[in-house]
Design an enzyme around this catalytic site. Structure first.
Site, PDB file in Angstrom:
ATOM      1  N   GLN A 288       0.877  -1.121   0.001  1.00  0.00           N
ATOM      2  CA  GLN A 288      -0.107  -0.009  -0.074  1.00  0.00           C
ATOM      3  C   GLN A 288       0.818   1.274   0.022  1.00  0.00           C
ATOM      4  OE1 GLN A 288      -3.212   0.211  -0.183  1.00  0.00           O
ATOM      5  NE2 GLN A 288      -4.344  -1.497   0.491  1.00  0.00           N
ATOM      6  N   TYR A 317      -6.087 -12.835  -1.915  1.00  0.00           N
ATOM      7  CA  TYR A 317      -5.343 -11.836  -2.507  1.00  0.00           C
ATOM      8  C   TYR A 317      -4.155 -11.288  -1.595  1.00  0.00           C
ATOM      9  CZ  TYR A 317      -9.476 -12.322  -5.471  1.00  0.00           C
ATOM     10  OH  TYR A 317     -10.404 -12.753  -6.116  1.00  0.00           O
ATOM     11  N   CYS A 413     -10.808  -1.469  -2.780  1.00  0.00           N
ATOM     12  CA  CYS A 413     -10.634   0.052  -3.523  1.00  0.00           C
ATOM     13  C   CYS A 413     -11.384   0.295  -4.464  1.00  0.00           C
ATOM     14  CB  CYS A 413      -9.018   0.017  -4.036  1.00  0.00           C
ATOM     15  SG  CYS A 413      -8.925  -1.297  -5.394  1.00  0.00           S
TER      16      CYS A 413
END
Length: 459
Positions: A288, A317, A413
């Protein structure tokens, strides 16, 4: 056949009120009920005069010429190059208003998926600028100069930048240093019009806590002229440098970075910390880009999951293992699954680095692995998913339901795909049990992360 008469014409001046913003941060002005005009640097409620610069049958694009009634929420930052390139489309909008807009975008996305949800206020940053720990920017020889920046919307014209406003300032300085070195040595850069040339991008990562610096030269060609001189100059100029890498990624492959990395100097990866854990970060690692907000994101997700010491947690993921490792001390076991081989290798290294003995990472496509786990009768207590923008596949959703976890924590997201997927899960027996939490990982842009917790309804 009658000719279609459009409500606006090319080069026409048009006055209208900005009704709302699109998902990409561009304003919408309605020329008529079914015909939008899209404009950059617009805030809902503003009355503007625009020049029409592009027209088709379903929509038009305009450029604002005058603000006839500016919004009281407008705070011009005198960085119109960010608007021109589209890298920070909300830069001139008061930050508190950005946060409120993002909350409303989340609510609308779930509503459009048929779900009525409560949404908490968007979790924002105290200082919503200069926060990114990674960037990748194109290079181009333009009008006799080697430039770095971003391409103007819909064109091959590079908007030159030295202050990107959202990057760690040390990253901006590194980009400028590398650009000057490459320019002095007359190194070839890729030209998108001629589809030839060498260097396509410069990528820079910098550890938020460690301050370790990685520079990646992304090339369209396998050979770079004066490469030895380039390496020597970059190493001499960047005292924080720990890793200098050449990534060969031909434009014909249509990827930013390929898996083909050559270490030119130093190490093949850098280290940084997150929530007190140490992570190995390579050129291709998903990590991130906003560390302070990532720490908040993961802490909020863990709290919302109501983790128990007896829990088996599946982390889908999983990337290089950041989420799973950050919660491992709160649960019995973590199993992660990731399709990228390099990420799984890094996750295993990160488990060892942090002396975690109850987390393991598997190389597999998450939907296929979920089907296998369901067939084996594995029943996790909590499943955490953090998928790419396209969201979850129906295959993964069905396999998740077959495993019957008590709680599903969905980090997203993209509120649109999150809403879509949560609607499918609702049909299969999982309900959203508390307000959705928006987290502003990307201030000055239109993007927002969300945390949604779903719980299995027991028949």
């Amino acid at each position: 056949m009658a000719k279609t008469v459009l409500p606006v014409q090319l080069n026409q001046k048009f006055q209208g009120e900005v009704a709302s913003l699109r998902f990409n941060g561009m304003g919408i002005i309605w020329a008529q009920a079914d015909y939008p005009i899209y404009v950059a640097d617009a805030i809902p409620g503003e009355l503007v005069e625009v020049e029409i610069i592009q027209v088709d049958k379903k929509s038009a694009y305009g450029r604002i010429q005058r603000w006839l009634r500016p919004s009281p929420e407008r705070e011009n930052q005198d960085r119109q190059y960010l608007i021109e390139a589209g890298t920070a489309p909300l830069v001139n909008w008061q930050y508190s208003a950005q946060l409120q807009w993002k909350k409303e975008q989340v609510r609308l996305a779930f509503q459009q998926a048929g779900l009525t949800v409560d949404v908490e206020p968007t979790v924002g940053m105290e200082q919503p600028t200069y926060y990114r720990n990674k960037t990748i920017v194109p290079l181009k020889w333009q009008d006799g100069e080697l430039l770095t920046g971003f391409y103007q919307r819909g064109s091959h014209h590079l908007v030159s930048m030295t202050d990107y406003y959202v990057n760690d300032p040390k990253i901006d300085q590194a980009i400028e240093t590398v650009r000057q070195i490459l320019a002095n040595l007359q190194v070839s850069a890729f030209d998108p019009d001629r589809q030839e040339g060498a260097l396509r991008y410069v990528m820079v990562r910098r550890g938020y806590y460690s301050h370790e610096l990685m520079v990646v030269l992304v090339s369209n060609e396998t050979r770079i002229s004066q490469l030895d001189e380039v390496v020597k100059a970059i190493v001499a100029a960047l005292p924080e440098l720990k890793s200098l890498i050449l990534n060969v990624s031909p434009k014909a492959d249509y990827v930013l970075l390929s898996p083909h990395n050559q270490v030119l100097w130093g190490a093949g990866a850098i280290y940084d910390s997150l929530l007190g854990y140490r992570f190995l970060i390579g050129p291709n690692s998903f990590y991130q880009v906003n560390p302070p907000m990532t720490e908040k994101l993961y802490q909020l997700a863990a709290q919302a999951a109501q983790l128990q010491p007896s829990d088996l947690v599946v982390d889908a993921y999983s990337g290089i293992g950041t989420i799973g490792i950050s919660v491992a001390d709160q649960v019995r076991q973590v199993i992660g699954v990731e399709v990228v081989a390099g990420a799984v290798a890094d996750a295993k290294k990160n488990v060892a680095i942090n002396q975690i003995n109850n987390a393991d990472y598997i190389l597999a496509d998450a939907p296929d692995q979920f089907v296998d786990w369901a067939a084996q009768g594995i029943k996790p207590d909590v499943v955490i998913v953090d998928p790419p923008r396209r969201g979850l596949t129906h295959k993964l959703i069905e396999a998740t339901v077959q495993m019957q976890p008590q709680r599903l924590v969905y980090i997203s997201c993209n509120p649109v795909t999150a809403g879509r997927d949560c609607a499918q899960l609702a049909e299969l027996g999982y309900q959203i049990i508390r307000p959705v939490i928006p987290v502003d990982q990307f201030p000055q842009t239109s993007h927002v992360e969300t945390i949604t917790v779903l719980e299995r309804l027991v028949p």
